[in-house]
Enzyme design. Structure first.
Site, PDB file in Angstrom:
ATOM      1  N   GLN A   5      80.037  37.549   6.717  1.00 15.77           N
ATOM      2  CA  GLN A   5      78.982  38.547   6.616  1.00 15.77           C
ATOM      3  C   GLN A   5      79.151  39.564   7.738  1.00 15.77           C
ATOM      4  OE1 GLN A   5      75.198  36.547   6.661  1.00 15.77           O
ATOM      5  NE2 GLN A   5      75.427  35.798   4.583  1.00 15.77           N
ATOM      6  N   GLY A  55      73.257  36.553  12.792  1.00 17.12           N
ATOM      7  CA  GLY A  55      73.065  35.110  12.858  1.00 17.12           C
ATOM      8  C   GLY A  55      71.596  34.715  12.897  1.00 17.12           C
ATOM      9  N   VAL A 107      72.190  39.859   9.247  1.00 19.00           N
ATOM     10  CA  VAL A 107      72.968  38.849   8.525  1.00 19.00           C
ATOM     11  C   VAL A 107      72.552  37.494   9.065  1.00 19.00           C
ATOM     12  CG1 VAL A 107      74.950  40.290   7.914  1.00 19.00           C
ATOM     13  CG2 VAL A 107      74.957  39.056  10.093  1.00 19.00           C
ATOM     14  N   SER A 108      72.535  36.486   8.191  1.00 17.42           N
ATOM     15  CA  SER A 108      72.040  35.181   8.605  1.00 17.42           C
ATOM     16  C   SER A 108      73.116  34.294   9.214  1.00 17.42           C
ATOM     17  CB  SER A 108      71.376  34.462   7.431  1.00 17.42           C
ATOM     18  OG  SER A 108      72.262  34.389   6.349  1.00 17.42           O
ATOM     19  N   THR A 109      74.368  34.536   8.865  1.00 22.28           N
ATOM     20  CA  THR A 109      75.444  33.711   9.430  1.00 22.28           C
ATOM     21  C   THR A 109      76.542  34.597   9.987  1.00 22.28           C
ATOM     22  OG1 THR A 109      76.580  33.557   7.315  1.00 22.28           O
ATOM     23  CG2 THR A 109      75.026  31.800   7.830  1.00 22.28           C
TER      24      THR A 109
END
Length: 151
Positions: free
Chosen positions: A16, A44, A9-11
């Protein structure tokens, strides 16, 4: 068959949760009677980055043939750049490690799977570029309205 599961997940602050991905991937592997040799989870971490801690660890283990196959929830979880995706998957193929993308139902051990990968990878990169364009346009609009940007 020993498989490795990769999730990202990016954030961390927008709700998320990698568990959504992991639940599906564990179930998929279990249905095929694959042994889950490890789970590699980047939280992240942007898919635009070629280097991510858990992805790097996964690739190191793949090179050592600790796994036979990598199972990922979607191609864009592995990467957003077509070049990065192609290089990563080419490296996996060269060391004899397969790749399966759960949502797109792509199995790179087949010719059809390799074709679908190339098409979807191009769309993932296109989507990333659209996002960048929208962000730049939004910043330009805010600046034109007098908003102070940055420091």
């Amino acid at each position: 068959m020993k498989c490795a599961i990769y999730a990202r997940v990016s954030t961390l602050d927008k709700g998320q949760d990698t568990e959504v991905q992991l639940r599906d991937l564990r179930s998929y592997a279990q249905a095929r009677e694959w042994i889950i040799a490890g789970e590699y989870v980047d939280k992240g971490q942007s898919g635009a980055k070629d280097r991510r801690p858990e992805l790097d660890r996964l690739m190191k283990d793949a090179r050592k043939r600790k796994v036979d196959l990598i199972l990922c929830w979607r191609l864009d979880r592995l990467g957003r750049s077509l070049k990065h995706l192609i290089l990563t998957l080419d490296e996996l193929q060269s060391v004899g490690v397969g790749f399966v993308s759960y949502n797109e139902n792509i199995d790179l051990t087949t010719s059809t799977g390799r074709l679908m990968f190339q098409l979807l990878g191009a769309f993932a990169e296109f989507e990333r570029n659209l996002i960048k364009e929208r962000v730049k346009a939004g910043l330009a609009n805010a600046k034109a309205k007098g908003a102070k940007l940055g420091r």
